[in-house]
Design a protein around this motif. Structure first.
Motif, PDB file in Angstrom:
ATOM      1  N   ILE A   1       3.830   2.057   2.485  1.00 44.21           N
ATOM      2  CA  ILE A   1       4.657   3.154   2.209  1.00 44.21           C
ATOM      3  C   ILE A   1       4.034   4.527   2.201  1.00 44.21           C
ATOM      4  N   ARG A   2       4.812   5.665   2.833  1.00 40.73           N
ATOM      5  CA  ARG A   2       4.358   6.747   2.799  1.00 40.73           C
ATOM      6  C   ARG A   2       4.156   7.683   1.242  1.00 40.73           C
ATOM      7  N   LEU A   3       3.018   8.169   0.947  1.00 44.19           N
ATOM      8  CA  LEU A   3       2.627   8.954  -0.088  1.00 44.19           C
ATOM      9  C   LEU A   3       3.158  10.322   0.147  1.00 44.19           C
ATOM     10  N   ASP A   4       4.373  10.785  -0.372  1.00 40.65           N
ATOM     11  CA  ASP A   4       4.778  11.941  -0.212  1.00 40.65           C
ATOM     12  C   ASP A   4       3.961  13.038  -0.728  1.00 40.65           C
ATOM     13  N   TYR A   5       4.059  14.242  -0.263  1.00 41.32           N
ATOM     14  CA  TYR A   5       3.148  15.219  -0.917  1.00 41.32           C
ATOM     15  C   TYR A   5       3.811  16.066  -2.017  1.00 41.32           C
TER      16      TYR A   5
ATOM     17  N   ILE B   1       0.732  -1.196  -0.107  1.00 39.73           N
ATOM     18  CA  ILE B   1      -0.047   0.024  -0.054  1.00 39.73           C
ATOM     19  C   ILE B   1       0.790   1.218   0.062  1.00 39.73           C
ATOM     20  N   CYS B   2       0.447   2.251  -0.693  1.00 40.80           N
ATOM     21  CA  CYS B   2       0.958   3.548  -0.630  1.00 40.80           C
ATOM     22  C   CYS B   2      -0.092   4.414   0.013  1.00 40.80           C
ATOM     23  N   SER B   3       0.013   5.120   0.939  1.00 44.58           N
ATOM     24  CA  SER B   3      -0.846   5.774   1.725  1.00 44.58           C
ATOM     25  C   SER B   3      -0.593   7.305   2.223  1.00 44.58           C
TER      26      SER B   3
ATOM     27  N   GLU C   1       9.175   0.493  -8.126  1.00 49.92           N
ATOM     28  CA  GLU C   1      10.053  -0.067  -7.105  1.00 49.92           C
ATOM     29  C   GLU C   1       9.433  -1.052  -6.074  1.00 49.92           C
ATOM     30  N   TYR C   2       8.354  -0.562  -5.554  1.00 51.32           N
ATOM     31  CA  TYR C   2       7.797  -1.523  -4.641  1.00 51.32           C
ATOM     32  C   TYR C   2       6.830  -2.177  -4.761  1.00 51.32           C
ATOM     33  N   ASP C   3       6.376  -2.234  -6.162  1.00 46.12           N
ATOM     34  CA  ASP C   3       5.286  -2.958  -6.613  1.00 46.12           C
ATOM     35  C   ASP C   3       3.967  -2.873  -5.906  1.00 46.12           C
ATOM     36  N   VAL C   4       3.541  -1.628  -5.896  1.00 46.34           N
ATOM     37  CA  VAL C   4       2.564  -1.052  -5.127  1.00 46.34           C
ATOM     38  C   VAL C   4       1.323  -1.631  -5.736  1.00 46.34           C
ATOM     39  N   SER C   5       0.181  -2.306  -4.789  1.00 47.03           N
ATOM     40  CA  SER C   5      -1.179  -2.525  -5.450  1.00 47.03           C
ATOM     41  C   SER C   5      -2.199  -1.764  -5.225  1.00 47.03           C
TER      42      SER C   5
END
Length: 118
Positions: free
Chosen positions: A39-43, A22-24, A56-60
């Motif tokens: 993973i942190r979603l940077d602004y 997760i990217c959040s 890179e992180y294979d975010v789903s």
């Protein structure tokens, strides 16, 4: 601060695969209420940097929490994601984001985007 986040994440915990990454936008809360790698979603992300992060992180999944909306107001790529409707789709680089679910809380709303590689 109290919100019914345990209830809001119930949908994710029953529908997402156990190995989901997760990217959040509210990564601390997301990592607390899920067992997924978060993973942190940077602004400051732009199209290229967000695509690189997904690669890179294979975010789903991308999780957007209205509690953090203020941090993203100046980001023209991410800010619109706070106001889409179910089944809306957005393309970011080589990825398609589909808004699968919205959970409305006592104070804040969380949007759950499924990420698919094009």
């Amino acid at each position: 601060y109290y919100d019914n986040s345990d209830e809001k994440y119930r949908w994710f915990n029953t529908h997402a695969p156990p190995d989901a990454v997760i990217c959040s936008s509210n990564w601390q809360s997301t990592s607390y209420f899920t067992d997924s790698i978060t993973i942190r979603l940077d602004y400051t992300h732009n199209n290229e940097s967000l695509t690189a992060l997904f690669d890179e992180y294979d975010v789903s999944y991308l999780i957007i929490d209205d509690r953090t909306i203020g941090s993203y107001k100046s980001n023209k790529l991410i800010y619109p994601l706070f106001s889409l409707d179910i089944d809306n789709q957005v393309t970011i680089g080589t990825y398609q984001l589909v808004l699968e679910n919205i959970e409305y809380g006592d104070k804040y709303t969380i949007s759950f985007y499924k990420i698919k590689k094009l």
